[in-house]
Design a protein around this motif. Structure first.
Motif, PDB file in Angstrom:
ATOM      1  N   SER A  27       0.851  -1.194   0.000  1.00  0.00           N
ATOM      2  CA  SER A  27       0.000   0.000   0.000  1.00  0.00           C
ATOM      3  C   SER A  27       0.888   1.246   0.000  1.00  0.00           C
ATOM      4  O   SER A  27       2.091   1.166   0.263  1.00  0.00           O
ATOM      5  CB  SER A  27      -0.885   0.010   1.242  1.00  0.00           C
ATOM      6  OG  SER A  27      -0.093   0.226   2.401  1.00  0.00           O
ATOM      7  N   VAL A  28       0.283   2.377  -0.255  1.00  0.00           N
ATOM      8  CA  VAL A  28       0.993   3.655  -0.188  1.00  0.00           C
ATOM      9  C   VAL A  28       1.574   3.830   1.213  1.00  0.00           C
ATOM     10  O   VAL A  28       2.727   4.220   1.380  1.00  0.00           O
ATOM     11  CB  VAL A  28       0.047   4.826  -0.570  1.00  0.00           C
ATOM     12  CG1 VAL A  28       0.652   6.166  -0.196  1.00  0.00           C
ATOM     13  CG2 VAL A  28      -0.265   4.773  -2.060  1.00  0.00           C
ATOM     14  N   ALA A  29       0.788   3.489   2.224  1.00  0.00           N
ATOM     15  CA  ALA A  29       1.261   3.605   3.613  1.00  0.00           C
ATOM     16  C   ALA A  29       2.470   2.704   3.854  1.00  0.00           C
ATOM     17  O   ALA A  29       3.434   3.110   4.518  1.00  0.00           O
ATOM     18  CB  ALA A  29       0.143   3.263   4.583  1.00  0.00           C
ATOM     19  N   ASP A  30       2.434   1.484   3.304  1.00  0.00           N
ATOM     20  CA  ASP A  30       3.548   0.544   3.485  1.00  0.00           C
ATOM     21  C   ASP A  30       4.848   1.101   2.917  1.00  0.00           C
ATOM     22  O   ASP A  30       5.898   1.041   3.569  1.00  0.00           O
ATOM     23  CB  ASP A  30       3.267  -0.795   2.779  1.00  0.00           C
ATOM     24  CG  ASP A  30       2.168  -1.601   3.432  1.00  0.00           C
ATOM     25  OD1 ASP A  30       1.865  -1.371   4.619  1.00  0.00           O
ATOM     26  OD2 ASP A  30       1.606  -2.480   2.741  1.00  0.00           O
ATOM     27  N   ILE A  31       4.801   1.626   1.711  1.00  0.00           N
ATOM     28  CA  ILE A  31       6.029   2.100   1.077  1.00  0.00           C
ATOM     29  C   ILE A  31       6.529   3.372   1.759  1.00  0.00           C
ATOM     30  O   ILE A  31       7.727   3.563   1.933  1.00  0.00           O
ATOM     31  CB  ILE A  31       5.882   2.265  -0.468  1.00  0.00           C
ATOM     32  CG1 ILE A  31       7.257   2.385  -1.134  1.00  0.00           C
ATOM     33  CG2 ILE A  31       5.004   3.433  -0.834  1.00  0.00           C
ATOM     34  CD1 ILE A  31       8.121   1.151  -1.038  1.00  0.00           C
TER      35      ILE A  31
END
Length: 125
Positions: free
Chosen positions: A107-111
Motif C-alpha cells: 500500500s501507499v502507507a507501506d512504502i
C-alpha cells in the motif's frame, strides 16, 4: 527532506511509488532499469539519500545495481522491492548492503513507512 532514486521497469510502479514518497516532501528521481539508475547515480556522484529499486528488471536487475552502488557509494541506503518470492530469497544474502526488501503488492502507507524507516536508520548512522 531526502533525495530518492526509484528504479523500476514498470512506469505505473514508478509513478505510484514516486507520488507516495513525494507526499512526505522528498525529491524524486526515476529510472527505468538498473543500468539507467547506475548511470544517474554515477553522473550525480551518489548524491542521493536512498535508492529504492525493484529486483526484477531488464538490462540490469536490482541485485546487480545494489552490488554496484554498495561498492562505489557505500553510504547510500538501499531498499529493494519485489513481487517474487524467489527474488526475495536472492536478496537474503545482501543484508550487509540492503536495508530491507519490500514485498509487492504494497500500500501507499507501506512504502512510505519503509522509506521513512530506511531514512531514519541512515540518519542515526
Amino acid at each position: 527532506m531526502a533525495r530518492i532514486l526509484i528504479a523500476d521497469d514498470e512506469e505505473s510502479m514508478r509513478l505510484l511509488v514516486g507520488r507516495a514518497i513525494a507526499m512526505d516532501g522528498h525529491e524524486i528521481v526515476t529510472a527505468e532499469d538498473g543500468a539507467e539508475a547506475l548511470e544517474i547515480i554515477n553522473e550525480q556522484g551518489g548524491a542521493f539519500d536512498l535508492l529504492l529499486t525493484d529486483i526484477k528488471m531488464p538490462v540490469m536487475d536490482g541485485i546487480a545495481l545494489a552490488l554496484a552502488v554498495a561498492r562505489d557509494f557505500p553510504e547510500l541506503t538501499i531498499l529493494l522491492m519485489t513481487g517474487y518470492a524467489d527474488q526475495r530469497e536472492r536478496a537474503t544474502g545482501l543484508n550487509a548492503i540492503v536495508h530491507d526488501v519490500v514485498t509487492k503488492p504494497f500500500s501507499v502507507a507501506d512504502i512510505r513507512t519503509a522509506v521513512a524507516d530506511a531514512l531514519a536508520v541512515k540518519n542515526e548512522g
